[in-house]
Design an enzyme around this catalytic site. Structure first.
Site: not given
Ligand code: AGP
Length: 616
Positions: A2, A27, A74, A100-101, A489, A493, A496, A512, A611
């Site tokens: 948000c 974001r 969001w 926000n929150g 990672e 990626k 996502e 396993h 973001k």
């Molecule tokens: C990463 O591609 C994501 N957008 C997400 O996992 C992100 O790394 C996570 O929300 C942590 O964010 P930060 O590094 O801003 O704390």
């Protein structure tokens, strides 16, 4: 996640509100809205979808006026609908509030308000706040900015959870109120008025300086001198003004089609930046001045806890391997969301490092606050020196990666790992690492940016691999030691940005259970450089091949043995093991990007993602 932008002044608020929201678009959000005081009343416009959809709605039904508040939502409580989009109004329809929150006690507050006759228009937690503030304002002896501020203050005393709010009222037409707890909010003056925003980047060009409201503070913006108080009625410290950095905009794609690809290609430079002035060849060590900690204290750290979320957590996991091998100090990685509630026993010599690209991740900040409460020295590894994380830790390291606009983190991962490797070098040299070994590590650091550039040179090859496998319904990722976090990672990626189902495991875990997923249509990506466990990785690759699973391997350039047994091979230069994750992750970033583009996905703003995750 948000976003909030507000304007109070003599100009029309609408262009500021729309412009500010556009800057917060990266974001991630799913609906948008704004409200302004117009001709003595309140006008509200909302749209499901993006800020452009809101602009269309405004073109169709124009409005103008000030003050005004706006929001990108969001969804947390309630579906993505027009009714649930912010701003929310009170029972009179003359007060508007953006938030926000998460209001954690929204159910009981809603029930209480319903008993008093309120009929809610949305299923959000936010509307409860609008109603509460509205009720409080109606009971005030006068109808001005001061009364609005007091009404917001009284109402927020009843709310549990996190909030950053902006509030306007048609009867207090020169005023806007800002208040926060746990969610960030800044206020500032300039461009013919006063502003509030959840991120100072939204105000770039309009104000030169902002005040970051502290937790539990409330501000009245009514054209006069900025006044900040505490919501609980106690005295607030004098506001501190900080400069606003210029915001990056879409025009700065620099010839790349997407921010994600641009940011992947920035990595040689971001790595140069993160190392600049921090590699000390006289002492064969690293200098991390931002820790702001005497060497005797650093030497006394008997255990490190690295805490973070998402990609930042994967960087921490890589750091665990690197720091333990360089400094021989035990390192534990903790998901911030779990750590904050775990009450884990930490010994007296523990130091906590929280990693966050945004510096605003709610879980990471909560973990930091819990550590501070327990008296544990807490440091931040941040990409924004003005973020909440930077302000709430006693010291830290700036990763200097610059603004990361693509929602999927790329360059910040490699910069975070580089910082942790430098921390490992610093600690190693304070303990038992020989000078000669320190010099070798420094030499490897200095070659790193050029080697990343070399890996970026394989993009054509990676794109070809993406074309071959883009239609696969799922992918498996495997690696050993510090390449297991790289596998995690790479898997994150890909899921996502392409929405393909992925999972990642240490290679040896294959037998396993995960081997049940191996089949002809599921590629397995192995990160298998020539390190101490190369032969073990080779064995696991054979196990996949024996079941006709396609294998994509990231290995060392010239490794004919590995190349010969894989369906696709991506070469990376050979580097010492503690820097290798910075190289091997790059092809996985490119693979995720190109598969997503081939599938027609919105790579810079993937569905459902934010973001900056400012709610728990
Ligand atoms: C990463 O591609 C994501 N957008 C997400 O996992 C992100 O790394 C996570 O929300 C942590 O964010 P930060 O590094 O801003 O704390």
């Amino acid at each position: 996640m948000c976003g909030i932008v507000g304007y109070a002044g003599k100009s029309d608020a609408v262009p500021f509100l729309l412009g500010g929201l556009e800057r917060l678009e990266y974001r991630g959000y799913d609906s948008a809205g704004l409200a302004v005081v117009e001709n003595g009343g309140l006008s509200v416009r909302k749209a499901v979808g993006n800020v452009a959809a809101l602009a269309c709605e405004i073109s169709a039904r124009p409005l103008a006026g000030a003050p005004g508040i706006s929001h990108t939502r969001w969804a947390t409580h309630g579906e993505v609908t027009l009714e649930n989009a912010h701003p929310h109004v009170d029972a009179t329809g003359r007060l508007a509030l953006v938030h926000n929150g998460v209001v954690e006690n929204h159910r009981e507050l809603r029930a209480m308000l319903e008993e008093r006759g309120h009929e809610f228009a949305s299923t959000t937690d936010t509307e409860v706040l609008a109603r509460l503030v509205g009720e409080a304002f109606e009971s005030m002896p006068s109808r001005d900015g001061e009364s609005l501020r007091e009404a917001v203050r009284v109402a927020l005393l009843q709310a549990k959870g996190s909030f950053a709010v902006g509030v306007i009222h048609a009867d207090a037409a020169n005023a806007m109120v800002a208040a926060r707890r746990a969610s960030p909010l800044v206020v500032g003056s300039g461009s013919g008025g006063q502003f509030l925003a959840s991120d100072p980047g939204a105000l770039s060009g309009w104000v030169d300086e902002v005040v970051f409201l502290n937790d539990g503070e409330i501000a009245l913006l009514d054209g006069g001198e900025l006044r900040v108080d505490r919501i609980d009625g106690s005295a607030a410290p004098q506001p501190v003004f900080r400069e606003v950095e210029a915001a990056a905009g879409p025009s700065e794609l620099g010839g790349f089609e997407h921010h994600m690809l641009k940011e992947i290609h920035e990595q040689p430079q971001t790595l140069r930046d993160v190392m600049m002035g921090r590699l000390d060849s006289d002492e064969a060590t690293a200098r991390l001045a931002g820790l702001d900690c005497p060497p005797e204290d650093i030497r006394g750290w008997g255990q490190l806890i690295l805490t973070s979320c998402g990609t930042s957590f994967h960087a921490a996991l890589a750091g665990e391997y690197l720091i333990e091998s360089m400094a021989r100090i035990p390192v534990e990685c903790e998901y911030a969301s779990e750590f904050r509630y775990r009450n884990s026993p930490l010994d007296g010599g523990a130091a906590v490092f929280a990693l966050s690209q945004s510096g605003e991740t709610a879980d990471t900040l909560a973990a930091v606050r819990e550590c501070r409460r327990r008296g544990i020295p807490t440091f931040g590894i941040v990409n924004n020196a003005f973020s909440s994380l930077a302000r709430e830790t006693r010291g830290g390291v700036d990763i200097r990666a610059g603004a990361e606009i693509g929602v999927a983190a790329t360059k910040t991962f490699t910069s975070q790992v580089a910082v942790l490797a430098m921390l490992g070098l610093l600690l190693g040299r304070m303990h038992d690492m020989e000078r000669g070994e320190g010099m070798e590590i420094l030499e490897a650091f200095s070659r790193l940016p050029d080697m990343v550039a070399e890996v970026l040179g394989t993009e054509g090859l990676v794109r070809g691999i993406a074309e071959k496998y883009a239609d696969s319904g799922s992918f498996l990722f495997f690696g050993r030691q510090a390449h297991f976090p790289v596998a995690l990672e790479g898997a994150l990626k890909l899921k996502e940005v392409s929405y393909i189902s992925t999972c990642a495991h240490p290679s040896a875990e294959l037998k396993h259970g995960v081997i049940a997923l191996v089949n002809e249509r599921t590629p397995s990506v192995f990160i298998a450089p020539r390190d101490g466990l190369f032969e073990k990785n080779l064995g696991n690759i054979e196990e996949v091949r024996a079941r006709r699973g396609p294998v994509i391997a990231v290995g060392n350039a010239g490794d004919g043995e590995l190349e010969a047994i894989c369906d696709a091979f991506i070469p990376v230069p050979k580097v010492p093991e503690f820097l290798a994750p910075i190289l091997t992750v790059v092809p996985l970033q490119l693979l995720a990007y190109h598969i997503a583009v081939l599938l027609g996905c919105d790579v810079d703003k993937p569905r459902n993602l934010a973001k900056s995750v400012t709610v728990e």
